[in-house]
Design a protein around this motif. Structure first.
Motif, PDB file in Angstrom:
ATOM      1  N   ALA A 181       0.843  -1.201   0.000  1.00  0.00           N
ATOM      2  CA  ALA A 181       0.000   0.000   0.000  1.00  0.00           C
ATOM      3  C   ALA A 181       0.872   1.243   0.000  1.00  0.00           C
ATOM      4  N   GLU A 182       1.039   1.817  -1.180  1.00  0.00           N
ATOM      5  CA  GLU A 182       1.778   3.069  -1.312  1.00  0.00           C
ATOM      6  C   GLU A 182       0.814   4.116  -1.865  1.00  0.00           C
ATOM      7  N   PRO A 183       1.094   5.394  -1.675  1.00  0.00           N
ATOM      8  CA  PRO A 183       0.155   6.443  -2.081  1.00  0.00           C
ATOM      9  C   PRO A 183      -0.306   6.347  -3.540  1.00  0.00           C
ATOM     10  N   GLN A 184       0.584   6.033  -4.450  1.00  0.00           N
ATOM     11  CA  GLN A 184       0.224   5.962  -5.866  1.00  0.00           C
ATOM     12  C   GLN A 184      -0.806   4.854  -6.114  1.00  0.00           C
ATOM     13  N   MET A 185      -0.641   3.709  -5.449  1.00  0.00           N
ATOM     14  CA  MET A 185      -1.584   2.604  -5.621  1.00  0.00           C
ATOM     15  C   MET A 185      -2.914   2.888  -4.914  1.00  0.00           C
ATOM     16  N   ARG A 186      -2.860   3.557  -3.774  1.00  0.00           N
ATOM     17  CA  ARG A 186      -4.108   3.939  -3.107  1.00  0.00           C
ATOM     18  C   ARG A 186      -4.933   4.846  -4.005  1.00  0.00           C
ATOM     19  N   ASP A 187      -4.273   5.767  -4.671  1.00  0.00           N
ATOM     20  CA  ASP A 187      -4.971   6.670  -5.597  1.00  0.00           C
ATOM     21  C   ASP A 187      -5.610   5.875  -6.731  1.00  0.00           C
ATOM     22  N   LEU A 188      -4.909   4.873  -7.243  1.00  0.00           N
ATOM     23  CA  LEU A 188      -5.448   4.026  -8.313  1.00  0.00           C
ATOM     24  C   LEU A 188      -6.689   3.273  -7.805  1.00  0.00           C
ATOM     25  N   TYR A 189      -6.651   2.753  -6.585  1.00  0.00           N
ATOM     26  CA  TYR A 189      -7.807   2.067  -5.996  1.00  0.00           C
ATOM     27  C   TYR A 189      -8.986   3.026  -5.842  1.00  0.00           C
TER      28      TYR A 189
END
Length: 197
Positions: A181-189
């Motif tokens: 869980a990194e910020p870039q992937m959270r944004d994608l989710y």
């Protein structure tokens, strides 16, 4: 020495028999009977009430209420919110030599389950998560177990770290969305599941 002389000597030597005037019993008794002493009550401007019956009633009511509460408490279910049974997901197949494409909004949307959770234990071929946020799926579940994690070659699970996990029909794909869980992937989710945040 005769008896009268002996008695006279003893009486003269007795210190308890100091000659004093006898008390005037009649005068003392009369004074006690006729003298009245009264204390003036403090005037607060309020009518004087007897609080004892009220205090006894309040104490009895408190005892009854406490007993009733204890009886009611023993008949109730536990106060904790009911939690659904833990969810178990399985990694499908094995990665082999396949190359995975980077996850996209379109790929993520195809999944029926998506959440962010902290890995609480990693043992053998299994990892257990405490769910922090549901993007899609059963929001009543707080524990998810993922089995056969060796099929996910791109992810190494460590207890205490947070991960984003996706699954379709109970199976986690080898590619496409189970990542740290990194910020870039959270944004994608968030973009993949906008109405379900």
């Amino acid at each position: 020495m005769n008896e009268d002389e002996l008695l006279a000597r003893l009486q003269a030597a007795d210190l308890a028999r100091v000659p004093t005037a006898p008390p005037d019993i009649d005068r003392l008794l009369e004074a006690a009977m006729t003298t009245t002493t009264t204390r003036a009550p403090v005037d607060t401007g309020k009518p004087r009430r007897n609080l004892r019956p009220r205090l006894l009633s309040a104490a009895a009511a408190a005892v009854l209420a406490g007993g009733g509460f204890i009886a009611w408490q023993t008949t109730q279910a536990p106060a904790s919110a009911p939690s659904a049974a833990p969810l178990v997901l399985t990694v499908q197949g094995t990665a082999g030599s396949a190359k995975c494409a980077a996850p996209t909004v379109g790929i993520l949307r195809k999944n029926s389950t998506a959440f962010e959770g902290t890995a609480t234990s990693v043992t053998g071929d299994r990892v257990t998560f405490h769910v922090k946020h549901w993007y899609r799926g059963d929001a009543g579940v707080s524990t998810v177990t993922l089995e056969h994690i060796q099929g996910l070659e791109s992810v190494t699970f460590t207890a205490g770290d947070r991960y984003l996990v996706t699954a379709r029909d109970g199976e986690v794909g080898m590619c496409g969305g189970t990542v740290w869980a990194e910020p870039q992937m959270r944004d994608l989710y968030r973009r993949a599941f906008p109405s379900e945040r």
